[in-house]
Structures are given as C-alpha cells and as structure tokens.
Design an enzyme around this catalytic site. Sequence first.
Site, PDB file in Angstrom:
ATOM      1  N   ILE A  25       0.433  -0.910  -0.030  1.00 45.54           N
ATOM      2  CA  ILE A  25       0.137  -0.118   0.023  1.00 45.54           C
ATOM      3  C   ILE A  25       1.057   1.131   0.162  1.00 45.54           C
ATOM      4  O   ILE A  25       1.531   1.999   0.773  1.00 45.54           O
ATOM      5  CB  ILE A  25      -1.081   0.493   0.991  1.00 45.54           C
ATOM      6  CG1 ILE A  25      -1.581  -1.521   1.413  1.00 45.54           C
ATOM      7  CG2 ILE A  25      -1.616   1.306   1.116  1.00 45.54           C
ATOM      8  CD1 ILE A  25      -2.885  -2.099   0.291  1.00 45.54           C
ATOM      9  N   GLY A  26       0.616   2.109  -1.309  1.00 48.58           N
ATOM     10  CA  GLY A  26       2.009   3.106  -1.230  1.00 48.58           C
ATOM     11  C   GLY A  26       0.784   4.388  -1.284  1.00 48.58           C
ATOM     12  O   GLY A  26       0.489   5.226  -2.024  1.00 48.58           O
TER      13      GLY A  26
ATOM     14  N   GLU B 151      -9.391  -1.100   4.569  1.00 51.85           N
ATOM     15  CA  GLU B 151      -8.185  -1.291   6.250  1.00 51.85           C
ATOM     16  C   GLU B 151      -8.037  -0.933   6.941  1.00 51.85           C
ATOM     17  O   GLU B 151      -8.029  -1.765   8.316  1.00 51.85           O
ATOM     18  CB  GLU B 151      -7.438  -0.573   5.319  1.00 51.85           C
ATOM     19  CG  GLU B 151      -6.330  -0.364   6.124  1.00 51.85           C
ATOM     20  CD  GLU B 151      -4.449   0.735   5.327  1.00 51.85           C
ATOM     21  OE1 GLU B 151      -5.264   1.032   4.945  1.00 51.85           O
ATOM     22  OE2 GLU B 151      -3.509   0.879   6.772  1.00 51.85           O
TER      23      GLU B 151
HETATM   24  C1  LIG Z   1       3.547  -0.769  11.663  1.00 54.61           C
HETATM   25  C2  LIG Z   1       3.136   0.336  10.668  1.00 54.61           C
HETATM   26  C3  LIG Z   1       3.011   0.520   9.194  1.00 54.61           C
HETATM   27  C4  LIG Z   1       2.817   0.778   8.348  1.00 54.61           C
HETATM   28  N1  LIG Z   1       2.177   0.652   6.936  1.00 54.61           N
HETATM   29  C5  LIG Z   1       1.571   1.525   5.982  1.00 54.61           C
HETATM   30  C6  LIG Z   1       1.796   0.766   5.129  1.00 54.61           C
HETATM   31  O1  LIG Z   1       2.060   0.061   4.044  1.00 54.61           O
HETATM   32  N2  LIG Z   1       1.529   1.763   3.576  1.00 54.61           N
HETATM   33  C7  LIG Z   1       1.304   3.512   4.007  1.00 54.61           C
HETATM   34  O2  LIG Z   1       0.862   4.164   3.189  1.00 54.61           O
HETATM   35  N3  LIG Z   1       1.946   3.584   5.571  1.00 54.61           N
HETATM   36  C8  LIG Z   1       1.963   2.955   6.374  1.00 54.61           C
HETATM   37  N4  LIG Z   1       2.158   2.760   7.855  1.00 54.61           N
HETATM   38  C9  LIG Z   1       2.146   4.615   7.884  1.00 54.61           C
HETATM   39  C10 LIG Z   1       0.607   4.948   8.431  1.00 54.61           C
HETATM   40  O3  LIG Z   1       0.200   5.284   7.858  1.00 54.61           O
HETATM   41  C11 LIG Z   1       0.883   6.331   9.219  1.00 54.61           C
HETATM   42  O4  LIG Z   1       2.027   6.196   9.986  1.00 54.61           O
HETATM   43  C12 LIG Z   1       0.174   7.100   9.672  1.00 54.61           C
HETATM   44  O5  LIG Z   1      -0.989   8.103   8.642  1.00 54.61           O
HETATM   45  C13 LIG Z   1       0.321   8.441  10.416  1.00 54.61           C
HETATM   46  O6  LIG Z   1       1.521   9.276   9.615  1.00 54.61           O
HETATM   47  P1  LIG Z   1       2.922   9.914  10.014  1.00 54.61           P
HETATM   48  O7  LIG Z   1       2.942   8.892  10.650  1.00 54.61           O
HETATM   49  O8  LIG Z   1       3.422  10.347   9.068  1.00 54.61           O
HETATM   50  O9  LIG Z   1       2.745  10.875  10.999  1.00 54.61           O
HETATM   51  P2  LIG Z   1       2.477  11.864  11.572  1.00 54.61           P
HETATM   52  O10 LIG Z   1       1.054  12.539  10.309  1.00 54.61           O
HETATM   53  O11 LIG Z   1       2.622  13.443  11.038  1.00 54.61           O
HETATM   54  O12 LIG Z   1       1.078  12.220  13.520  1.00 54.61           O
HETATM   55  C14 LIG Z   1       2.119  12.457  14.108  1.00 54.61           C
HETATM   56  C15 LIG Z   1       1.342  12.869  15.147  1.00 54.61           C
HETATM   57  O13 LIG Z   1       0.883  14.236  15.180  1.00 54.61           O
HETATM   58  C16 LIG Z   1      -1.066  13.818  14.946  1.00 54.61           C
HETATM   59  N5  LIG Z   1      -1.699  14.705  13.793  1.00 54.61           N
HETATM   60  C17 LIG Z   1      -1.226  15.263  13.069  1.00 54.61           C
HETATM   61  N6  LIG Z   1      -2.723  15.267  12.398  1.00 54.61           N
HETATM   62  C18 LIG Z   1      -2.998  15.748  13.397  1.00 54.61           C
HETATM   63  C19 LIG Z   1      -4.465  16.485  12.987  1.00 54.61           C
HETATM   64  N7  LIG Z   1      -5.063  16.919  12.039  1.00 54.61           N
HETATM   65  N8  LIG Z   1      -5.061  16.338  14.599  1.00 54.61           N
HETATM   66  C20 LIG Z   1      -4.341  15.771  15.416  1.00 54.61           C
HETATM   67  N9  LIG Z   1      -3.131  15.276  15.715  1.00 54.61           N
HETATM   68  C21 LIG Z   1      -2.894  15.042  14.503  1.00 54.61           C
HETATM   69  C22 LIG Z   1      -1.034  12.232  14.936  1.00 54.61           C
HETATM   70  O14 LIG Z   1      -1.312  11.141  15.397  1.00 54.61           O
HETATM   71  C23 LIG Z   1       0.461  11.418  15.210  1.00 54.61           C
HETATM   72  O15 LIG Z   1       0.033  11.628  16.953  1.00 54.61           O
HETATM   73  C24 LIG Z   1       2.796   2.432   8.619  1.00 54.61           C
HETATM   74  C25 LIG Z   1       2.494   2.694  10.540  1.00 54.61           C
HETATM   75  C26 LIG Z   1       3.723   1.792  10.837  1.00 54.61           C
HETATM   76  C27 LIG Z   1       3.159   1.917  12.308  1.00 54.61           C
END
Ligand SMILES: Cc1cc2nc3c(=O)[nH]c(=O)nc-3n(C[C@H](O)[C@H](O)[C@H](O)COP(=O)(O)OP(=O)(O)OC[C@H]3O[C@@H](n4cnc5c(N)ncnc54)[C@H](O)[C@@H]3O)c2cc1C
Length: 382
Positions: free
Chosen positions: A131-132, A250
């Site tokens: 999933i990208g 998902e």
């Molecule tokens: C084990 C694992 C597997 C994964 N697999 C995939 C995968 O296969 N494909 C893929 O595309 N992604 C994958 N991900 C990524 C996952 O979807 C992202 O980590 C997630 O969407 C959060 O994005 P970020 O890490 O950039 O954090 P950010 O979006 O930067 O968030 C950081 C913090 O800020 C908070 N925050 C952000 N925006 C807001 C808001 N508007 N209001 C309140 N709080 C906010 C968040 O809740 C979080 O606590 C995976 C992640 C993990 C941990």
Amino acid sequence: MKELKIRSVHLSDKVEILRGEVRSFLKAEREAGHFTPHCDSWLSGYDANFSRKLGQQNWLGMTWPKMYGGQEKSAFERYVVMEELLAAGAPVAAHWFADRQTGPLFLRYGTEEQKKEFLPAIASGELYFAIGLSEPNSGSDLASISTTAKKVDGGWNINGSKVWTSGAHHAHFMVTLCRTSARTENRHEGLSQLIVDLSTPGVSVRPIRIMTGEHHFNEVIMEDVFVADQRVVGEIGDGWKQSMAELAFERSGPERFLSTFPLLNELFQILQEEGANERASTAIGELVVRLVTLREMSLGVADLLEKGVSPDVTAALVKDLGTRFETEIAEVARQVVTTPAALQPRFKTLFAKALLHSPGFSLRGGTTEILRGIVAKGVGIR
Ligand SMILES: Cc1cc2nc3c(=O)[nH]c(=O)nc-3n(C[C@H](O)[C@H](O)[C@H](O)COP(=O)(O)OP(=O)(O)OC[C@H]3O[C@@H](n4cnc5c(N)ncnc54)[C@H](O)[C@@H]3O)c2cc1C
C-alpha cells in the site's frame, strides 16, 4: 448528536462449521511444525507457502465473484476465517493487504483486464500488493503527498518516495497514490492511483527496521518509473475518493484488536497452570469482557460491509478502541506473570513481539487522533 448504530450479529451454524474446519487446519499445520504462533502475524508473519495453502483451501478472496477466483461467500464467512487465523497467530502477512483491500479496490474501480490479471492470483495466495500512501512528509495529511506522475506516451512517469510501506520487499506490486495534476485549492483533486510493478527499473525498496531489528516496512523510492495507462486504477483524478474507500476496508477488520491475542491465550494457559491470584483473574476478566464487546462491534462492521454500506465511521471507532485493547494485553501480561513463567521461551517471544510492535498499532491505518476526528464528524459533534 447522531447515533452510531451497530447491529448485534448471530453467526449461523454454517459459519460455525467453517470455523471448525479452519481450527482443524490450523491445529494440523501447527502440530506439523509449519508455523509457530506469533503476535502481530498479519504484519510480520510472511510465509508464501502458507498463503498458497490458504488459497488452496479457498480462504482468500472469499467474498469475490467466482469468475475472478473468489468463492461468493458472505462477509461473516470471511470474518471467521480471518479471526481464527489471527487468534492462532498464523503467518498471513504475505497476502493480507491484497486480500483485504487491493482486491476489493479492483473489484470496485478496476478495469476488466485488471480484475482478470490480478484477482485470481491474489485469491490463490500467489500475488502480493503493498500500500503506497504515506510519504516522508505526508502521513495523516495524505492530501499533501508530493509523489508525482507526469503523462508520457502510453503511460505515466513517476517520481517520489513512499515510506512505512509494509511488505514492499516481498510484494509484487504497490498501489501508489500520486499527484497527476498540479495542486489547486481543493487538495483532494488531481490525485490518482497507479499500480507500480516493484521490479520495474527505477524502483528501490530500502528496509526500515523496527526496534526488534526485524524488517517489515520500507522506504520505496521511485525515479522515472514508467507505468502504462492500463495500470491506472479507476479514473485519473479520482485517487482521493478511491483511497478513502480503500481505507474503510483497511480499518474494518478483526486484525485491529486481535494482533496480540496469541499472548492473551498464552496468559490463560500460564495462569491455569500456575493458579491465578485474584489480581491476575480480575485483570484477565476485564480484558475478556472488552474482547467480547469489541468482537460484537467488529462483527457489526462486517454486517455493514455485507449490506454494502460504507463502515468508515464505525470502523474508525472500533479501530481506536481495538488498538488500545491489543496494546493493553502486553501491559497486563507484564503485570501479572511471575518471573519463572515469564522466562519460558514461548511466553518470552510472544510478549517481546507484543510489547515491541505495539507502538505502531495506533499509528498504522490512521492514528488515534485522526480516527477520533472521523468519529466526531460522523456523529455530528465536530
Ligand atoms: C506498523 C506500521 C505499518 C505501516 N504500513 C503502512 C503501509 O503499508 N503503507 C502506508 O502507506 N503507510 C503505512 N504506515 C504509515 C501510517 O499510515 C502512518 O504512520 C500514519 O498515517 C501516520 O502518519 P505519520 O507517521 O506521518 O504521522 P503524522 O501524520 O506526522 O502524525 C504525527 C502525530 O501527530 C498527530 N496528528 C497529525 N495530524 C493531526 C491532526 N490533524 N489533528 C490531531 N493530531 C494530528 C498524529 O495523530 C500523530 O500522533 C504504517 C505505519 C506503521 C506504524
């Protein structure tokens, strides 16, 4: 405030018979030494042989039309197979994303050619998708992605990188969300989903290790990667709507509260052997009550899927409660297991994985804060 209605579901005898068949299969596989139960096995238990065996059992693509390799079974039949696999800690990661969300995405938006090319191979447990979506600077705020696809003769030229891409080092393809036209005031416009063959020149898959040292997710870098027009999913420009539909699949499954169930199961066995004290019995009792409630709610989500209703708000609620629950199992284990039992190899492995994988539970598939925002909007309080 709007009400969120979740119907209580009674599983039919036919479904329970299927459960028995899955349990017998899993018992035989375990006893033959083909797998050892692990926590978080849907993300980290890669075993292509095991996925192929599930395909042979007709337990993948279960709800899809027979003409595409499916079995035309109900969402509940699929549900019990999933919950038994997860409860057993079976190695299901190879096919998990393709079966859960890429297949349904193709069924809904894919061309006839894509359905014929991909669905039967997914249902036989032989073809895997990553999933990208997420990027180094775009996670929760997915509409800010900067991977671009520019129109060229016969297809699209992609540049950009994806991150946290689970299983991309094993997967054959990645459904990739790209910007296909310049950003406008409406950031949801101009996004599209393209199917990237991960063996194409210009694609590099680099490991990102989690704190156990294990390699489950990756950074995927795309430099001038060509994708033919035939590999566009749905319509150019509809990527946002399609990705959101995909996210409902998902977030909606039993993997959102059963990732650490094998540890809970082991806890029962240890406490039965040792004789549980009152504190331990109370803690486990509380977990079981929550498990039963979560399962009822999760079955209610499967009921919505069965009726063709989008489960997005309910699924967000169940995922938020579920990931908190699966994280707390490790915490309760830490508190109630005595030192000699904690040193048993079987317990140690399950506990270590549960504890060290748990920080990701509430992030993957949408963070707690984002899910609560969806629920708040869904019930009309935001
Ligand atoms: C084990 C694992 C597997 C994964 N697999 C995939 C995968 O296969 N494909 C893929 O595309 N992604 C994958 N991900 C990524 C996952 O979807 C992202 O980590 C997630 O969407 C959060 O994005 P970020 O890490 O950039 O954090 P950010 O979006 O930067 O968030 C950081 C913090 O800020 C908070 N925050 C952000 N925006 C807001 C808001 N508007 N209001 C309140 N709080 C906010 C968040 O809740 C979080 O606590 C995976 C992640 C993990 C941990």
